[in-house]
Design a protein around this motif. Structure first.
Motif, short mmCIF file in Angstrom:
data_model
loop_
_atom_site.label_atom_id
_atom_site.label_comp_id
_atom_site.label_asym_id
_atom_site.label_seq_id
_atom_site.Cartn_x
_atom_site.Cartn_y
_atom_site.Cartn_z
N PHE A 65 33.21 -19.89 -42.95
CA PHE A 65 33.96 -19.23 -41.88
C PHE A 65 33.01 -18.46 -40.96
O PHE A 65 33.14 -18.49 -39.74
CB PHE A 65 35.01 -18.27 -42.44
CG PHE A 65 36.26 -18.96 -42.91
CD1 PHE A 65 36.93 -19.86 -42.11
CD2 PHE A 65 36.77 -18.69 -44.17
CE1 PHE A 65 38.08 -20.49 -42.54
CE2 PHE A 65 37.92 -19.31 -44.61
CZ PHE A 65 38.57 -20.21 -43.80
N GLY A 66 32.04 -17.78 -41.55
CA GLY A 66 31.05 -17.06 -40.74
C GLY A 66 30.23 -18.00 -39.89
O GLY A 66 29.92 -17.71 -38.73
N LEU A 67 29.89 -19.15 -40.43
CA LEU A 67 29.11 -20.13 -39.68
C LEU A 67 29.91 -20.72 -38.54
O LEU A 67 29.37 -20.98 -37.46
CB LEU A 67 28.62 -21.23 -40.63
CG LEU A 67 27.51 -22.13 -40.14
CD1 LEU A 67 26.29 -21.30 -39.77
CD2 LEU A 67 27.16 -23.13 -41.21
N VAL A 68 31.21 -20.91 -38.75
CA VAL A 68 32.06 -21.41 -37.65
C VAL A 68 32.13 -20.37 -36.54
O VAL A 68 31.99 -20.70 -35.35
CB VAL A 68 33.47 -21.76 -38.17
CG1 VAL A 68 34.45 -21.96 -37.03
CG2 VAL A 68 33.42 -23.00 -39.03
N VAL A 114 27.97 -17.52 -30.72
CA VAL A 114 26.55 -17.32 -30.48
C VAL A 114 25.89 -18.59 -29.95
O VAL A 114 25.21 -18.55 -28.92
CB VAL A 114 25.84 -16.84 -31.78
CG1 VAL A 114 24.34 -16.71 -31.55
CG2 VAL A 114 26.43 -15.52 -32.25
N VAL A 115 26.09 -19.71 -30.62
CA VAL A 115 25.38 -20.93 -30.23
C VAL A 115 26.04 -21.56 -29.01
O VAL A 115 25.42 -21.77 -27.99
CB VAL A 115 25.31 -21.93 -31.41
CG1 VAL A 115 24.63 -23.21 -30.99
CG2 VAL A 115 24.61 -21.30 -32.59
N GLY A 116 27.33 -21.89 -29.14
CA GLY A 116 28.06 -22.49 -28.02
C GLY A 116 27.58 -23.89 -27.67
O GLY A 116 26.61 -24.40 -28.22
N GLY A 117 28.26 -24.51 -26.77
CA GLY A 117 27.90 -25.83 -26.29
C GLY A 117 28.03 -26.91 -27.34
O GLY A 117 28.77 -26.78 -28.33
N TRP A 118 27.31 -28.01 -27.10
CA TRP A 118 27.39 -29.15 -28.03
C TRP A 118 26.74 -28.82 -29.37
O TRP A 118 27.19 -29.28 -30.42
CB TRP A 118 26.71 -30.37 -27.42
CG TRP A 118 27.51 -30.98 -26.31
CD1 TRP A 118 27.26 -30.88 -24.98
CD2 TRP A 118 28.69 -31.76 -26.45
NE1 TRP A 118 28.22 -31.55 -24.27
CE2 TRP A 118 29.11 -32.11 -25.16
CE3 TRP A 118 29.44 -32.19 -27.53
CZ2 TRP A 118 30.24 -32.87 -24.92
CZ3 TRP A 118 30.56 -32.96 -27.30
CH2 TRP A 118 30.95 -33.29 -26.01
N GLU A 119 25.68 -28.01 -29.34
CA GLU A 119 25.03 -27.63 -30.58
C GLU A 119 25.97 -26.79 -31.46
O GLU A 119 26.04 -26.97 -32.66
CB GLU A 119 23.75 -26.84 -30.31
CG GLU A 119 22.65 -27.64 -29.67
CD GLU A 119 22.77 -27.70 -28.16
OE1 GLU A 119 23.62 -26.98 -27.60
OE2 GLU A 119 22.04 -28.50 -27.55
N GLY A 137 28.59 -29.08 -33.00
CA GLY A 137 28.04 -29.82 -34.14
C GLY A 137 27.89 -28.94 -35.37
O GLY A 137 28.23 -29.35 -36.48
N LEU A 138 27.41 -27.73 -35.17
CA LEU A 138 27.27 -26.79 -36.28
C LEU A 138 28.63 -26.42 -36.85
O LEU A 138 28.81 -26.33 -38.07
CB LEU A 138 26.53 -25.54 -35.80
CG LEU A 138 26.15 -24.51 -36.84
CD1 LEU A 138 25.21 -25.13 -37.86
CD2 LEU A 138 25.52 -23.32 -36.18
N GLY A 139 29.61 -26.23 -35.98
CA GLY A 139 30.97 -25.93 -36.45
C GLY A 139 31.58 -27.10 -37.21
O GLY A 139 32.26 -26.90 -38.22
N PHE A 140 31.32 -28.31 -36.77
CA PHE A 140 31.82 -29.50 -37.46
C PHE A 140 31.22 -29.60 -38.86
O PHE A 140 31.92 -29.90 -39.83
CB PHE A 140 31.52 -30.76 -36.66
CG PHE A 140 31.97 -32.02 -37.32
CD1 PHE A 140 33.32 -32.32 -37.40
CD2 PHE A 140 31.07 -32.89 -37.89
CE1 PHE A 140 33.75 -33.48 -38.03
CE2 PHE A 140 31.48 -34.05 -38.51
CZ PHE A 140 32.83 -34.34 -38.59
N ILE A 141 29.94 -29.34 -38.97
CA ILE A 141 29.29 -29.37 -40.29
C ILE A 141 29.85 -28.29 -41.20
O ILE A 141 30.13 -28.52 -42.38
CB ILE A 141 27.76 -29.24 -40.14
CG1 ILE A 141 27.20 -30.50 -39.49
CG2 ILE A 141 27.09 -28.98 -41.48
CD1 ILE A 141 25.75 -30.40 -39.11
#
Length: 85
Positions: free
Chosen positions: A41-44, A50-55, A58-62
């Protein structure tokens, strides 16, 4: 991409995790599941704000995939303990 496929080791890992989940106590299984869920949940949230965009997508999907895998693994661990009792 081949690094993520683990060159055919995935079924061996899954069988190993199944047997390990039968050996741990329920309290340990729930604790590990809860900690990993909070990390996901914290990573999502990190990927969104913080990261935003396509990156970030992708991080949220993982992170969501790992979260679903954690919950499915916990359910399998609980059901395997019920069968063995």
């Amino acid at each position: 991409m081949n690094a993520f496929m683990l060159d055919g080791w995935t079924p061996i890992f899954l069988v190993g995790i199944y047997f390990i989940s039968r050996k741990v106590t329920r309290k340990t299984l729930y604790t590990v599941s809860l900690v990993l869920s909070f990390i996901c949940f914290g990573l999502v949230l990190y990927s969104i704000f913080v990261v935003g965009g396509w990156e970030g997508m992708g991080l949220g999907f993982i992170a969501i995939s790992v979260l679903l895998g954690t919950w499915i693994g916990t359910i399998i661990g609980i059901s395997s303990k019920k069968i063995s009792m």
